[in-house]
Design an enzyme around this catalytic site. Structure first.
Site, PDB file in Angstrom:
ATOM      1  N   CYS A 132     -48.125  10.408  13.307  1.00 41.08           N
ATOM      2  CA  CYS A 132     -49.488   9.928  13.016  1.00 41.08           C
ATOM      3  C   CYS A 132     -49.486   8.669  12.162  1.00 41.08           C
ATOM      4  O   CYS A 132     -50.414   7.865  12.255  1.00 41.08           O
ATOM      5  CB  CYS A 132     -50.309  11.034  12.358  1.00 41.08           C
ATOM      6  SG  CYS A 132     -50.691  12.377  13.517  1.00 41.08           S
TER       7      CYS A 132
ATOM      8  N   CYS B  42     -47.782  12.657   8.945  1.00 38.45           N
ATOM      9  CA  CYS B  42     -46.499  12.885   9.628  1.00 38.45           C
ATOM     10  C   CYS B  42     -45.989  11.565  10.197  1.00 38.45           C
ATOM     11  O   CYS B  42     -46.743  10.615  10.353  1.00 38.45           O
ATOM     12  CB  CYS B  42     -46.648  13.942  10.715  1.00 38.45           C
ATOM     13  SG  CYS B  42     -47.198  13.304  12.318  1.00 38.45           S
TER      14      CYS B  42
ATOM     15  N   HIS C  83     -44.893  15.963  14.950  1.00 35.10           N
ATOM     16  CA  HIS C  83     -46.245  16.227  14.437  1.00 35.10           C
ATOM     17  C   HIS C  83     -46.475  17.732  14.263  1.00 35.10           C
ATOM     18  O   HIS C  83     -46.989  18.179  13.229  1.00 35.10           O
ATOM     19  CB  HIS C  83     -47.319  15.649  15.356  1.00 35.10           C
ATOM     20  CG  HIS C  83     -48.694  16.118  14.963  1.00 35.10           C
ATOM     21  ND1 HIS C  83     -49.401  15.550  13.935  1.00 35.10           N
ATOM     22  CD2 HIS C  83     -49.450  17.159  15.403  1.00 35.10           C
ATOM     23  CE1 HIS C  83     -50.542  16.199  13.766  1.00 35.10           C
ATOM     24  NE2 HIS C  83     -50.590  17.182  14.648  1.00 35.10           N
TER      25      HIS C  83
ATOM     26  N   GLN D  39     -38.649  48.409  13.721  1.00 37.21           N
ATOM     27  CA  GLN D  39     -39.102  48.450  15.105  1.00 37.21           C
ATOM     28  C   GLN D  39     -40.035  49.651  15.288  1.00 37.21           C
ATOM     29  O   GLN D  39     -40.317  50.371  14.323  1.00 37.21           O
ATOM     30  CB  GLN D  39     -37.906  48.549  16.080  1.00 37.21           C
ATOM     31  CG  GLN D  39     -37.048  47.279  16.169  1.00 37.21           C
ATOM     32  CD  GLN D  39     -37.702  46.164  16.979  1.00 37.21           C
ATOM     33  OE1 GLN D  39     -38.801  46.310  17.510  1.00 37.21           O
ATOM     34  NE2 GLN D  39     -37.029  45.006  17.038  1.00 37.21           N
TER      35      GLN D  39
ATOM     36  N   CYS E 148     -53.483  12.687   8.904  1.00 42.94           N
ATOM     37  CA  CYS E 148     -52.165  13.343   8.902  1.00 42.94           C
ATOM     38  C   CYS E 148     -51.106  12.331   8.476  1.00 42.94           C
ATOM     39  O   CYS E 148     -51.119  11.187   8.899  1.00 42.94           O
ATOM     40  CB  CYS E 148     -51.847  13.898  10.289  1.00 42.94           C
ATOM     41  SG  CYS E 148     -50.167  14.572  10.430  1.00 42.94           S
TER      42      CYS E 148
ATOM     43  N   ASP F 123     -30.487  44.784  16.367  1.00 38.94           N
ATOM     44  CA  ASP F 123     -31.420  45.859  16.716  1.00 38.94           C
ATOM     45  C   ASP F 123     -31.669  45.856  18.218  1.00 38.94           C
ATOM     46  O   ASP F 123     -31.320  44.907  18.910  1.00 38.94           O
ATOM     47  CB  ASP F 123     -32.754  45.666  15.977  1.00 38.94           C
ATOM     48  CG  ASP F 123     -33.402  44.335  16.313  1.00 38.94           C
ATOM     49  OD1 ASP F 123     -32.680  43.421  16.789  1.00 38.94           O
ATOM     50  OD2 ASP F 123     -34.615  44.183  16.097  1.00 38.94           O
TER      51      ASP F 123
ATOM     52  N   ASP G 256     -41.414  32.651  11.973  1.00 39.61           N
ATOM     53  CA  ASP G 256     -40.760  31.675  12.853  1.00 39.61           C
ATOM     54  C   ASP G 256     -41.435  31.784  14.198  1.00 39.61           C
ATOM     55  O   ASP G 256     -41.925  32.870  14.576  1.00 39.61           O
ATOM     56  CB  ASP G 256     -39.269  31.976  13.040  1.00 39.61           C
ATOM     57  CG  ASP G 256     -39.034  33.047  14.082  1.00 39.61           C
ATOM     58  OD1 ASP G 256     -39.227  34.237  13.758  1.00 39.61           O
ATOM     59  OD2 ASP G 256     -38.695  32.717  15.236  1.00 39.61           O
TER      60      ASP G 256
ATOM     61  N   ASP H 210     -30.753  34.751  13.830  1.00 37.58           N
ATOM     62  CA  ASP H 210     -31.181  36.045  14.352  1.00 37.58           C
ATOM     63  C   ASP H 210     -29.925  36.813  14.762  1.00 37.58           C
ATOM     64  O   ASP H 210     -28.806  36.312  14.652  1.00 37.58           O
ATOM     65  CB  ASP H 210     -32.181  35.873  15.502  1.00 37.58           C
ATOM     66  CG  ASP H 210     -31.556  35.229  16.720  1.00 37.58           C
ATOM     67  OD1 ASP H 210     -30.348  34.890  16.680  1.00 37.58           O
ATOM     68  OD2 ASP H 210     -32.259  35.069  17.723  1.00 37.58           O
ATOM     69  N   SER H 211     -30.091  38.017  15.250  1.00 37.94           N
ATOM     70  CA  SER H 211     -28.925  38.872  15.501  1.00 37.94           C
ATOM     71  C   SER H 211     -28.375  38.715  16.903  1.00 37.94           C
ATOM     72  O   SER H 211     -27.306  39.221  17.214  1.00 37.94           O
ATOM     73  CB  SER H 211     -29.339  40.331  15.321  1.00 37.94           C
ATOM     74  OG  SER H 211     -30.211  40.702  16.376  1.00 37.94           O
ATOM     75  N   GLY H 212     -29.122  38.038  17.758  1.00 33.46           N
ATOM     76  CA  GLY H 212     -28.735  37.984  19.162  1.00 33.46           C
ATOM     77  C   GLY H 212     -29.412  39.066  19.973  1.00 33.46           C
ATOM     78  O   GLY H 212     -29.500  38.977  21.198  1.00 33.46           O
ATOM     79  N   GLY H 213     -29.910  40.074  19.286  1.00 36.79           N
ATOM     80  CA  GLY H 213     -30.508  41.214  19.987  1.00 36.79           C
ATOM     81  C   GLY H 213     -31.647  40.810  20.912  1.00 36.79           C
ATOM     82  O   GLY H 213     -31.674  41.181  22.083  1.00 36.79           O
ATOM     83  N   PHE H 214     -32.570  40.038  20.384  1.00 36.66           N
ATOM     84  CA  PHE H 214     -33.738  39.677  21.183  1.00 36.66           C
ATOM     85  C   PHE H 214     -33.330  38.954  22.464  1.00 36.66           C
ATOM     86  O   PHE H 214     -33.853  39.249  23.548  1.00 36.66           O
ATOM     87  CB  PHE H 214     -34.692  38.803  20.360  1.00 36.66           C
ATOM     88  CG  PHE H 214     -35.955  38.465  21.090  1.00 36.66           C
ATOM     89  CD1 PHE H 214     -36.965  39.411  21.261  1.00 36.66           C
ATOM     90  CD2 PHE H 214     -36.134  37.207  21.655  1.00 36.66           C
ATOM     91  CE1 PHE H 214     -38.129  39.108  21.955  1.00 36.66           C
ATOM     92  CE2 PHE H 214     -37.301  36.890  22.351  1.00 36.66           C
ATOM     93  CZ  PHE H 214     -38.294  37.845  22.501  1.00 36.66           C
TER      94      PHE H 214
ATOM     95  N   GLY I 101     -40.251  43.020  17.195  1.00 35.59           N
ATOM     96  CA  GLY I 101     -40.874  43.650  18.355  1.00 35.59           C
ATOM     97  C   GLY I 101     -42.374  43.460  18.423  1.00 35.59           C
ATOM     98  O   GLY I 101     -43.072  44.187  19.139  1.00 35.59           O
TER      99      GLY I 101
END
Lengths: 386, 386
Positions: free
Chosen positions: B323, B320, B349, B203, B318, B152, B280, B98-102, B230
């Site tokens: 499980c 995984c 899991h 945005q 499952c 952003d 994500d 990510d950009s770091g913005g958040f 956003g």
């Protein structure tokens, strides 16, 4: 009726090299090649997010679980309902459970010791718990471990000799009750592991006369194995080795010997030379979680700034899952960031190191070069960080 | 000179089913089959002691790492010295940063926003950090991720429309600077990944008129992908879907669309139906650490007493690693005991569940039965705990 706790056929010494023994204990849950280091999974899990499946890849032979902790949480009745510890943890190799005694005397709150047992408060919720030889055997039978340990008193190493004398006499009487109770439990229809083995425990602080007399007394019970307890609790290494020099010869030569709670790689190397088969210790897990890695060149403190961009694995040439995949720099970053993954990678490396050290020890004894091996590895570990 | 950030050959749509797309993005670090859920490894590690090696076994295609966190610790210069994030983490598949913005707008202390960028205090040690489009691109170039995100501003969803208008205009100007800076960085000799891709970010809060106008503006830059940012920050699900209904048609139809920070399985199913490729979210890791397991029958709270002796895996059928090997009762015990292993088993899991859900989504689109699949799985998850 079977009685797993008589006879000695299950233990065989393959060869000796000086005082060191290369032996084998055949159990209902599999064969244990000794000398062996048991990996400590206190509450049915290795601290540091290492699972039973991981342990298979780390060369672990025996997992040790703590009776007191499991009695408190989730409760041994729950574990019994789940089919015993092996099924609960999904671990299909041998398990040794301690008796709960050590935790009762070190962790629990206010306690009263009487002939019948100990009354104390749970360290989790403060509720009153009563534990004596019969309760400990019942709990361990519910847990269905491969090897159960006798319920003993662990007096502080600073206790007066008169107190130690009295305490050891009580521990002997408790041992007889443990044996009788286990015999009864192993004969019950609903017992998960009717082949559960009982190991007796030698006590006596650093008083060799009490220790040797006690060793002779408990040897007469002809149990499948014997442990030396109450060491590695503050005495010097030399005092510990001196106790081993006196006690091991008094224990049956055809039974496995377990040195409880020991220890550093050097401690293990010295104790093997004095005839010890079994070891356990929280050092590889606890030190790992705090950033200390064991290597054949001594311990590294991964938090040290000099590893910030060190591309090498923790130990060059190490074949553990951590060293095969990750650099010192990455592990250091994880530890500095408080990421659980850092603990996991450290603990896996350290357990591998200990398990691999034991494999090397077994190999050296078989080849009759244990003395040289010990000298060489101790010198190497003295070199310090590389 | 190569310029990874022009042309569209790397992205191809294999088929469509209603609004849903089954597509493929070919990158220098491997091919990404979409729709895809990226697994969040904030500081170059998945929280819950899950390593890059584990991710390979969990079906993870892309790991997402956080620029702000890595800039603060261990520092992007350190990661660059170590050969970039892929080498540092030992992860050989694509990475999105990510950009770091958040994080700047949600985690950092007092901050000032100017045209050139943002000045703020590190949440670790309080030191003053300045980050703008150029700094974010430089850091992400040092991290050498596969896909870098534009820097952003993420205004609070409660902000006034007049502020959002001003903020979005600045984000557009910042995007041009990001593109120019990345072009320059990708042309440098010492850049680890000269094929790093830049995704722009739409945005505009919940104002569809601002959102669609902004989408049209940034589409003109012809970047290799576009994200919708956003969202999932407090608005209702219906508001989020409404934004998607308006914005996705305004983005280039021949580029991947990434819905940032989303979300629940239901959110993902709905967004896929509206043409989204990339997702994500911290839900599978964060909820896992707190005892919540995702299953096709909804979420289970493993801390619930009813699982105390439940021998079943978290989800029957499952495949995984959790499980396949462990019961609900055991996982519950580990969580109750505060054992790291409990977190690890839960997170594995949950990541498997999300990754497997995406595989099922891709399969359903290919078979042209996405609408039925979505209806069926949403109903199943509504059933609740079994």
């Amino acid at each position: 009726m079977r009685d797993a706790n008589s006879g000695t056929d299950m233990y065989s010494i393959l060869c000796r090299d000086g005082g060191a023994k290369r032996a084998r204990l055949v159990t209902v849950h599999g064969t244990i090649e000794t000398p062996v280091f048991m990996n400590v999974g206190t509450v049915a899990a290795i601290k540091g997010a290492v699972s039973s499946v991981d342990l298979e890849g780390l060369g672990t032979q025996v997992e040790l679980c703590n009776t007191y902790h499991l009695h408190v949480r989730p409760g041994d009745e729950v574990v019994k309902k789940m089919g015993g510890l092996q099924k609960f943890m999904n671990w299909h190799r041998p398990i040794l459970t301690d008796s709960g005694g050590f935790q009762v005397f070190s962790l629990a709150g206010l306690r009263r010791i009487k002939e019948e047992g100990v009354t104390f408060n749970s360290h989790i919720d403060g509720r009153v718990i009563r534990m004596g030889p019969e309760e400990s055997m019942q709990i361990q039978s519910n847990l269905a471990s491969t090897i159960a340990m006798a319920f003993d008193e662990c007096p502080p190493s600073t206790a007066e000799k008169s107190y130690i004398t009295e305490s050891v006499a009580r521990t002997t009487r408790w041992l007889v009750r443990c044996r009788d109770k286990m015999r009864e439990l192993n004969s019950r229809e609903d017992t998960i592991n009717p082949d559960q083995l009982l190991f007796g425990i030698n006590q006596g602080g650093i008083y060799n006369d009490i220790r040797t007399e006690h060793a002779r007394q408990i040897s007469e019970l002809d149990l499948p194995g014997y442990a030396i307890g109450g060491l590695a609790v503050g005495e010097t290494h030399e005092q510990m080795y001196d106790v081993l020099d006196h006690v091991v010869p008094e224990l049956p030569s055809d039974k496995p010997v377990y040195l409880m709670g020991v220890g550093t790689p050097a401690n293990i190397l010295e104790a093997v030379d004095r005839g010890v088969d079994f070891f356990d210790c929280v050092y590889p897990t606890r030190n790992g979680r705090h950033g200390h890695a064991y290597t054949r060149f001594g311990k590294l403190n991964l938090l040290n700034a000099k590893y910030e961009t060190d591309e090498r694995p923790i130990e060059e040439g190490c074949d553990c899952p951590t060293c095969r995949n990750h650099s010192r720099a990455y592990v250091r970053h994880l530890l500095k960031s408080g990421e659980m993954l850092g603990c996991r990678l450290m603990v896996m490396h350290n357990l591998w190191f200990y398990n691999n050290l034991m494999a090397q020890i077994r190999d050296a004894i078989e080849k009759g070069c244990y003395s040289d091996f010990k000298k060489h590895i101790l010198e190497s570990m003295e070199q310090g960080e590389n």
